[in-house]
Design an enzyme around this catalytic site. Structure first.
Site, PDB file in Angstrom:
ATOM      1  CG  ASN A 124      -0.467  -0.298   2.510  1.00  0.00           C
ATOM      2  OD1 ASN A 124       0.596  -0.889   2.640  1.00  0.00           O
ATOM      3  ND2 ASN A 124      -1.176   0.118   3.538  1.00  0.00           N
ATOM      4  CD  GLU A 151      -1.828   4.396   4.663  1.00  0.00           C
ATOM      5  OE1 GLU A 151      -1.359   5.235   5.482  1.00  0.00           O
ATOM      6  OE2 GLU A 151      -2.500   3.404   5.020  1.00  0.00           O
ATOM      7  CB  CYS A 181      -5.142  -1.594  -1.901  1.00  0.00           C
ATOM      8  SG  CYS A 181      -6.519  -1.034  -0.888  1.00  0.00           S
ATOM      9  CD  GLU A 183      -5.133  -6.158  -1.688  1.00  0.00           C
ATOM     10  OE1 GLU A 183      -4.609  -5.045  -1.488  1.00  0.00           O
ATOM     11  OE2 GLU A 183      -5.890  -6.684  -0.868  1.00  0.00           O
ATOM     12  CB  CYS A 227     -10.801  -3.123   0.147  1.00  0.00           C
ATOM     13  SG  CYS A 227     -10.200  -2.441  -1.418  1.00  0.00           S
ATOM     14  CB  CYS A 231      -8.455  -4.862  -3.914  1.00  0.00           C
ATOM     15  SG  CYS A 231      -7.375  -3.417  -3.776  1.00  0.00           S
TER      16      CYS A 231
HETATM   17  N1  THU Z   1      -5.190  -2.022   2.487  1.00  0.00           N
HETATM   18  C1  THU Z   1      -4.563  -2.743   1.511  1.00  0.00           C
HETATM   19  O1  THU Z   1      -3.501  -2.350   1.010  1.00  0.00           O
HETATM   20  N2  THU Z   1      -5.130  -3.910   1.119  1.00  0.00           N
HETATM   21  C2  THU Z   1      -6.258  -4.440   1.659  1.00  0.00           C
HETATM   22  O2  THU Z   1      -6.691  -5.511   1.243  1.00  0.00           O
HETATM   23  C3  THU Z   1      -6.957  -3.750   2.741  1.00  0.00           C
HETATM   24  C4  THU Z   1      -6.445  -2.390   3.076  1.00  0.00           C
HETATM   25  C5  THU Z   1      -4.549  -0.790   2.946  1.00  0.00           C
HETATM   26  C6  THU Z   1      -5.212   0.493   2.530  1.00  0.00           C
HETATM   27  C7  THU Z   1      -4.713   1.451   3.593  1.00  0.00           C
HETATM   28  O3  THU Z   1      -3.442   1.954   3.201  1.00  0.00           O
HETATM   29  C8  THU Z   1      -4.521   0.575   4.822  1.00  0.00           C
HETATM   30  O4  THU Z   1      -4.502  -0.761   4.352  1.00  0.00           O
HETATM   31  C9  THU Z   1      -5.624   0.734   5.853  1.00  0.00           C
HETATM   32  O5  THU Z   1      -6.868   0.555   5.296  1.00  0.00           O
END
Ligand code: THU
Length: 130
Positions: free
Chosen positions: A39, A41, A50, A52, A83, A86
């Site tokens: 991820n 951010e 994310c 994925e 999520c 994704c």
């Molecule tokens: N996140 C992912 O990278 N993949 C997931 O399957 C669930 C959530 C990340 C997004 C964000 O940066 C952090 O986790 C918190 O939600």
């Protein structure tokens, strides 16, 4: 290195200063290539991406299109699942029986098919020119 290990290594590079929640993902294509992501951010929170999504973008950039299996890892007591957004992104490049492996740093693991996580997925076949 296994897919989970590749996802674990990518997670080490997660940019998650706002949530403090690093995630790693790694996918294997039908031709056997592996692409990983984490991820990333952003100070403008909704612009974060994310793990994925990163792995899928790397696959597409390399010219590959079919996901055979994808693994996701986070530091949680139980495995996290992708999520909703994704799940839809995975569905673009996978089939209903594609395996999604969800793992924790401590070694817990759960596997589901895409169909189990995203029943009734919207797909290109439903587009007028699908
Ligand atoms: N996140 C992912 O990278 N993949 C997931 O399957 C669930 C959530 C990340 C997004 C964000 O940066 C952090 O986790 C918190 O939600």
């Amino acid at each position: 290195m296994s897919l989970i290990e590749r996802a674990r290594a990518a997670r080490e590079n997660a940019h998650a200063p706002y949530s403090g929640f690093g995630v790693g993902a790694a996918l294997r294509t039908e031709s056997g290539a592996v692409f990983a992501g984490c991820n990333a951010e952003n100070a403008a929170y909704p612009e974060g991406t994310c793990a994925e999504t990163g792995a899928i973008a790397a696959m597409v950039a390399a010219g590959a299109r079919r996901i055979a299996e994808i693994a996701i890892i986070a530091d949680t007591p139980e495995p996290i699942s992708p999520c909703g957004g994704c799940r839809q992104r995975i569905a673009e490049f996978a089939g209903p029986r594609t395996r999604i492996v969800m793992a924790t740093l401590s070694g817990r693991m759960r596997t589901a098919t895409l169909e189990e996580l995203l029943p009734g997925a919207f797909a290109s076949a439903q587009l007028p020119r699908g």
